[in-house]
Design an enzyme around this catalytic site. Structure first.
Site, PDB file in Angstrom:
ATOM      1  N   ARG A 102       0.827  -1.208   0.000  1.00 43.04           N
ATOM      2  CA  ARG A 102       0.000   0.000   0.000  1.00 43.04           C
ATOM      3  C   ARG A 102       0.869   1.269   0.000  1.00 43.04           C
ATOM      4  O   ARG A 102       0.545   2.255  -0.662  1.00 43.04           O
ATOM      5  CB  ARG A 102      -0.938   0.019   1.215  1.00 43.04           C
ATOM      6  N   TYR A 211       0.266 -13.412  -0.390  1.00 45.87           N
ATOM      7  CA  TYR A 211       0.864 -13.138  -1.693  1.00 45.87           C
ATOM      8  C   TYR A 211       2.162 -12.352  -1.506  1.00 45.87           C
ATOM      9  O   TYR A 211       2.344 -11.660  -0.496  1.00 45.87           O
ATOM     10  CB  TYR A 211      -0.089 -12.376  -2.615  1.00 45.87           C
ATOM     11  N   ASP A 292     -13.882   5.357   1.077  1.00 45.67           N
ATOM     12  CA  ASP A 292     -14.512   4.813   2.283  1.00 45.67           C
ATOM     13  C   ASP A 292     -15.476   5.787   2.929  1.00 45.67           C
ATOM     14  O   ASP A 292     -16.371   5.376   3.674  1.00 45.67           O
ATOM     15  CB  ASP A 292     -13.444   4.410   3.298  1.00 45.67           C
TER      16      ASP A 292
END
Length: 389
Positions: A102, A211, A292
């Site tokens: 991120r 991952y 969000d």
């Protein structure tokens, strides 16, 4: 225009507007632009927008392009289904599927914003109040600083001051699920595939997703479980539920690959998971919402960041010529709200399905076993989604 919030959605929106000649001022609550968390999955619908913003190459520089996603039964260790991300997938959706850290994505967005003469960035600006006066919105920050703008875009996340002004619908809804996440050096990871793969272990009231990120040097893991200790009356922000002890109990007794991997999850911080039902509007006067703040969703479709990027593209296009702000915001909502609301709803449903037990799990597994690796029927609507005006 002022954007409240400098996360992925806020910075992408600033770039989207600036690319159309609009001057933008971003107010970020934190003292620096950072992303807390670890990995993020970027599906084709997100990569197409990053390409529009000229950020595909810097995003991919540290990203990993997995060859497939595999869904596994956490109890039995059986492979349930596979999604091939190869040539056919990329031809179908016009982009690959990638995973990245991120902070790497935010860094790419931040560098592009800093390079733009049309974007002003300010930190340590915690917006606590909004008020419309004539054709302006007055903004008040916690430290007493004040701003005014013809348009305010709320990108201030789950507990959004802008949403409270627009909708006044109180706090978000806690699902009773909690996540433990983090990365570790690849040398310390357990049961890593020979080829880069997204592995999703699912079981009763839990899942574990894994991952590689950072060019394959780090291994990202997220363990999520439904807490039996969460109930009505429990403070969603308290640490009396969703504890590390519950984590160990929930992931114990599963396939050894799951339990040994879960033992490596970082216990220093937990994330309670929240969302909201789809809202009837995202706009009040000259204040609108993205990301969000508009449509918080559970993580079961890995689309939170992707949908924020779709918002950025759509609102930038609608405000390219903002002579009539009300009309532009109406068009923005008509493009984005039905689709984002559907993703919110399906994220909840998928959570119920993957955490299912008993008959639900039997039916789920039987259906998954029938799918071929190049059968995209259940993701086509998501990855093909329109994001332009």
């Amino acid at each position: 225009m002022i954007i409240v919030g400098g996360g992925i959605g806020g910075l992408a929106t600033a770039l989207s507007l600036a690319s159309r000649g609009r001057r933008v001022h971003v107010l970020e609550r934190a003292s620096e632009f950072t992303e807390i968390g670890a990995g993020i999955q970027l599906a084709p619908n997100a990569l197409r927008i990053l390409s529009e913003l000229g950020l595909l190459e810097p995003t991919l520089s540290e990203a990993v392009q997995p060859v497939r996603a595999v869904m596994m039964d956490a109890r039995t260790g059986d492979r349930l289904a596979e999604l091939d991300f190869g040539e056919h997938f990329q031809r179908t959706f016009g982009a690959p599927y990638v995973v990245t850290h991120r902070s790497d994505l935010l860094t790419a967005l931040l560098k592009a914003c800093l390079a733009s003469e049309l974007i002003t960035l300010e930190n340590s600006r915690h917006v606590v109040g909004l008020k419309e006066r004539g054709d302006e919105v007055l903004i008040t920050c916690e430290d007493g600083s004040r701003y005014s703008a013809r348009l305010v875009i709320g990108a201030d996340g789950l507990r959004s001051a802008c949403r409270e002004y627009v909708l006044g619908d109180g706090p978000p809804v806690c699902s009773g699920d909690v996540a433990y996440r983090g990365t570790l050096p690849m040398a310390l990871a357990r049961h890593v595939s020979d080829e880069p793969t997204i592995t999703w272990w699912i079981g009763p009231k839990m899942h574990l997703i894994q991952y590689p990120v950072r060019g394959g040097n780090l291994f990202n893991q997220v363990g999520v479980f439904t807490s039996d200790a969460y109930r009505d009356g429990v403070d969603p922000m308290s640490e009396e539920w969703g504890t590390p002890e519950e984590l160990d109990e929930r992931f114990g007794g599963l396939d050894e690959r799951v339990s040994s991997s879960a033992a490596l999850l970082n216990r220093d911080r937990r994330w309670a998971l929240f969302d909201r039902p789809p809202a009837s509007t995202w706009t009040r006067g000259r204040v609108t919402l993205i990301g969000d703040a508009a449509h918080p969703m559970l993580q079961y479709l890995a689309q939170g960041g992707c949908q924020a990027l779709e918002d950025a593209s759509a609102i930038g296009a609608c405000l390219a010529d903002p002579t009539d702000i009300a009309d532009a915001l109406s068009r923005y909502e008509s493009i984005r709200r039905p689709r984002a609301s559907l993703v919110q709803t399906w994220a909840r449903r998928v959570g119920d399905i993957v955490h299912g037990d008993g008959l639900l799990a039997m039916l789920r597994n039987a259906l998954l076993h029938q799918l071929e690796a190049d059968d995209f029927r259940y993701v086509d609507w998501l990855y093909q989604g329109s994001h332009s005006s």
